[in-house]
Design a protein around this motif. Structure first.
Motif, mmCIF file in Angstrom:
data_model
loop_
_atom_site.group_PDB
_atom_site.id
_atom_site.type_symbol
_atom_site.label_atom_id
_atom_site.label_comp_id
_atom_site.label_asym_id
_atom_site.label_seq_id
_atom_site.Cartn_x
_atom_site.Cartn_y
_atom_site.Cartn_z
ATOM 1 N N ASP A 26 9.732 0.441 -15.691
ATOM 2 C CA ASP A 26 10.703 0.610 -14.598
ATOM 3 C C ASP A 26 10.120 1.470 -13.485
ATOM 4 O OD1 ASP A 26 12.675 -0.909 -15.619
ATOM 5 O OD2 ASP A 26 13.825 0.727 -16.487
ATOM 6 N N SER A 97 16.564 4.048 -6.670
ATOM 7 C CA SER A 97 16.492 5.119 -5.702
ATOM 8 C C SER A 97 15.787 4.703 -4.401
ATOM 9 C CB SER A 97 15.767 6.334 -6.308
ATOM 10 O OG SER A 97 14.542 5.923 -6.877
ATOM 11 N N SER A 98 14.804 3.821 -4.499
ATOM 12 C CA SER A 98 13.964 3.592 -3.319
ATOM 13 C C SER A 98 14.649 2.857 -2.169
ATOM 14 C CB SER A 98 12.699 2.831 -3.726
ATOM 15 O OG SER A 98 12.032 3.533 -4.722
ATOM 16 N N LYS A 121 20.184 0.669 -15.241
ATOM 17 C CA LYS A 121 19.003 1.235 -15.904
ATOM 18 C C LYS A 121 18.796 2.712 -15.561
ATOM 19 C CE LYS A 121 15.563 -0.467 -12.586
ATOM 20 N NZ LYS A 121 14.455 -1.400 -12.406
ATOM 21 N N HIS A 122 19.486 3.198 -14.519
ATOM 22 C CA HIS A 122 19.391 4.622 -14.178
ATOM 23 C C HIS A 122 20.454 5.443 -14.901
ATOM 24 C CE1 HIS A 122 16.946 4.309 -10.187
ATOM 25 N NE2 HIS A 122 16.567 3.409 -11.057
ATOM 26 N N ASP A 148 16.978 -2.993 -0.780
ATOM 27 C CA ASP A 148 16.103 -2.464 -1.836
ATOM 28 C C ASP A 148 14.652 -2.579 -1.362
ATOM 29 O OD1 ASP A 148 15.441 -1.260 -4.182
ATOM 30 O OD2 ASP A 148 16.319 -2.762 -5.487
ATOM 31 N N ASP A 149 13.766 -1.884 -2.073
ATOM 32 C CA ASP A 149 12.368 -1.936 -1.639
ATOM 33 C C ASP A 149 11.638 -3.152 -2.211
ATOM 34 O OD1 ASP A 149 12.486 -0.821 -4.191
ATOM 35 O OD2 ASP A 149 10.656 0.346 -3.931
ATOM 36 N N VAL A 150 11.732 -3.331 -3.543
ATOM 37 C CA VAL A 150 10.955 -4.381 -4.193
ATOM 38 C C VAL A 150 11.846 -5.270 -5.057
ATOM 39 C CG1 VAL A 150 9.030 -4.834 -5.775
ATOM 40 C CG2 VAL A 150 8.959 -2.814 -4.322
ATOM 41 N N THR A 152 11.471 -7.662 -8.168
ATOM 42 C CA THR A 152 10.504 -8.094 -9.185
ATOM 43 C C THR A 152 11.065 -9.287 -9.940
ATOM 44 O OG1 THR A 152 9.608 -5.863 -9.351
ATOM 45 C CG2 THR A 152 9.089 -7.358 -11.147
ATOM 46 N N THR A 153 12.108 -9.063 -10.741
ATOM 47 C CA THR A 153 12.739 -10.186 -11.453
ATOM 48 C C THR A 153 14.035 -10.617 -10.774
ATOM 49 O OG1 THR A 153 13.987 -8.674 -12.842
ATOM 50 C CG2 THR A 153 11.830 -9.381 -13.666
ATOM 51 N N GLY A 154 14.611 -9.752 -9.961
ATOM 52 C CA GLY A 154 15.901 -10.035 -9.328
ATOM 53 C C GLY A 154 17.077 -9.525 -10.161
ATOM 54 N N THR A 156 18.073 -6.441 -10.906
ATOM 55 C CA THR A 156 18.815 -5.339 -10.275
ATOM 56 C C THR A 156 19.721 -5.880 -9.169
ATOM 57 O OG1 THR A 156 16.929 -3.901 -10.723
ATOM 58 C CG2 THR A 156 18.545 -3.086 -9.136
HETATM 59 O O1 LIG Z 1 13.958 -7.133 -9.560
HETATM 60 P P1 LIG Z 1 13.951 -6.147 -10.661
HETATM 61 O O2 LIG Z 1 13.121 -6.608 -11.842
HETATM 62 O O3 LIG Z 1 15.308 -5.709 -11.097
HETATM 63 O O4 LIG Z 1 13.158 -4.850 -10.161
HETATM 64 C C1 LIG Z 1 13.352 -4.297 -8.886
HETATM 65 C C2 LIG Z 1 13.916 -2.910 -8.985
HETATM 66 O O5 LIG Z 1 12.976 -2.073 -9.677
HETATM 67 C C3 LIG Z 1 12.701 -0.928 -8.872
HETATM 68 O O6 LIG Z 1 13.614 0.067 -9.154
HETATM 69 P P2 LIG Z 1 13.285 1.252 -10.152
HETATM 70 O O7 LIG Z 1 14.553 1.778 -10.658
HETATM 71 O O8 LIG Z 1 12.302 0.806 -11.187
HETATM 72 O O9 LIG Z 1 12.501 2.270 -9.253
HETATM 73 P P3 LIG Z 1 12.966 3.174 -8.031
HETATM 74 O O10 LIG Z 1 13.737 4.305 -8.629
HETATM 75 O O11 LIG Z 1 11.664 3.567 -7.426
HETATM 76 O O12 LIG Z 1 13.801 2.361 -7.087
HETATM 77 C C4 LIG Z 1 12.924 -1.410 -7.448
HETATM 78 O O13 LIG Z 1 13.161 -0.326 -6.574
HETATM 79 C C5 LIG Z 1 14.110 -2.327 -7.585
HETATM 80 O O14 LIG Z 1 15.342 -1.646 -7.534
#
Ligand SMILES: O=P(O)(O)OC[C@H]1O[C@H](OP(=O)(O)OP(=O)(O)O)[C@H](O)[C@@H]1O
Length: 201
Positions: A26, A97-98, A121-122, A148-150, A152-154, A156
């Motif tokens: 994560d 958070s990002s 997940k937080h 959101d920043d990234v 990955t799987t969608g 979140t």
């Molecule tokens: O598409 P997914 O597979 O759901 O992943 C994407 C999420 O994973 C990261 O969050 P993460 O909580 O890992 O880190 P962060 O606290 O830096 O946002 C990212 O910021 C997204 O919220």
């Protein structure tokens, strides 16, 4: 040290701190398979096909982060000539958070409400659930942009979209910086990313 060596060092340091492979996955935005590979480096084990996006150079500098947030906003404004206009949006929902600093900058620029979604997940509880931070705006009855920043799987995003709908609000679109999977929409909500990663082989 190469970027890969730095990643291996980071993953191993998190393991020494007592984090599980799931938590490391994560934190680093990588799959479990990749984290296992980084931690074990087993001989003959092929490196998994994953991408790590390190945007610390931008994220750690307020002015650069602001520039990035304005790029996300402008991308939407240019697009909105064909679709939804900024005036039709009530609130910006940052995913912790990002996504939060980006959402804050966009909400401030457009004079919109700011809400913060805390993904399951937080959550530290035994039955993890997503929630909206009580410090920021409520969303009921509002048309929201999710930031959101990234991607990955969608997972979140899907969780946030369902939460927003259950709470009587309308998710209009998702804006992200990086889309690692080429996701165009999640649960019927369009995803607009500044950068999309495509695997060619
Ligand atoms: O598409 P997914 O597979 O759901 O992943 C994407 C999420 O994973 C990261 O969050 P993460 O909580 O890992 O880190 P962060 O606290 O830096 O946002 C990212 O910021 C997204 O919220």
């Amino acid at each position: 040290m190469t970027a890969l060596e730095e990643l291996i060092t980071k993953a191993k340091a998190l393991q020494v701190e007592g984090q599980t492979p799931g938590q490391i996955s994560d934190q680093l935005g990588l799959s479990m398979e990749t984290v296992t590979w980084l931690l074990t480096q087993q001989k003959g084990m092929e490196a998994p096909k994953d991408v790590h996006i390190d945007w610390t150079a931008v994220g750690s500098h307020g002015a650069l982060l602001s520039d990035m947030a304005m790029m996300m906003l402008k991308r939407f404004l240019y697009m909105s000539e064909e679709g939804c206009a900024a005036s039709e949006i009530d609130a910006v929902v940052g995913i912790a958070s990002s996504g939060v600093p980006l959402a804050t900058l966009i909400a401030a620029e457009e004079g919109l409400k700011l809400a913060v979604y805390l993904p399951a997940k937080h959550s530290g509880s035994e039955t993890p659930t997503g929630s909206l931070s009580g410090t920021f705006s409520t969303i009921t009855g509002q048309r929201c942009i999710i930031i959101d920043d990234v991607v990955t799987t969608g997972t979140t995003l899907s969780e946030a979209i369902q939460f927003i709908r259950r709470h009587g609000a309308t998710p209009v679109a998702v804006w992200s910086l990086f889309d690692k999977r080429g996701v165009r929409e999640v649960d019927g909500v369009p995803v607009h990313s500044l950068f999309v990663v495509s695997r060619l082989g």
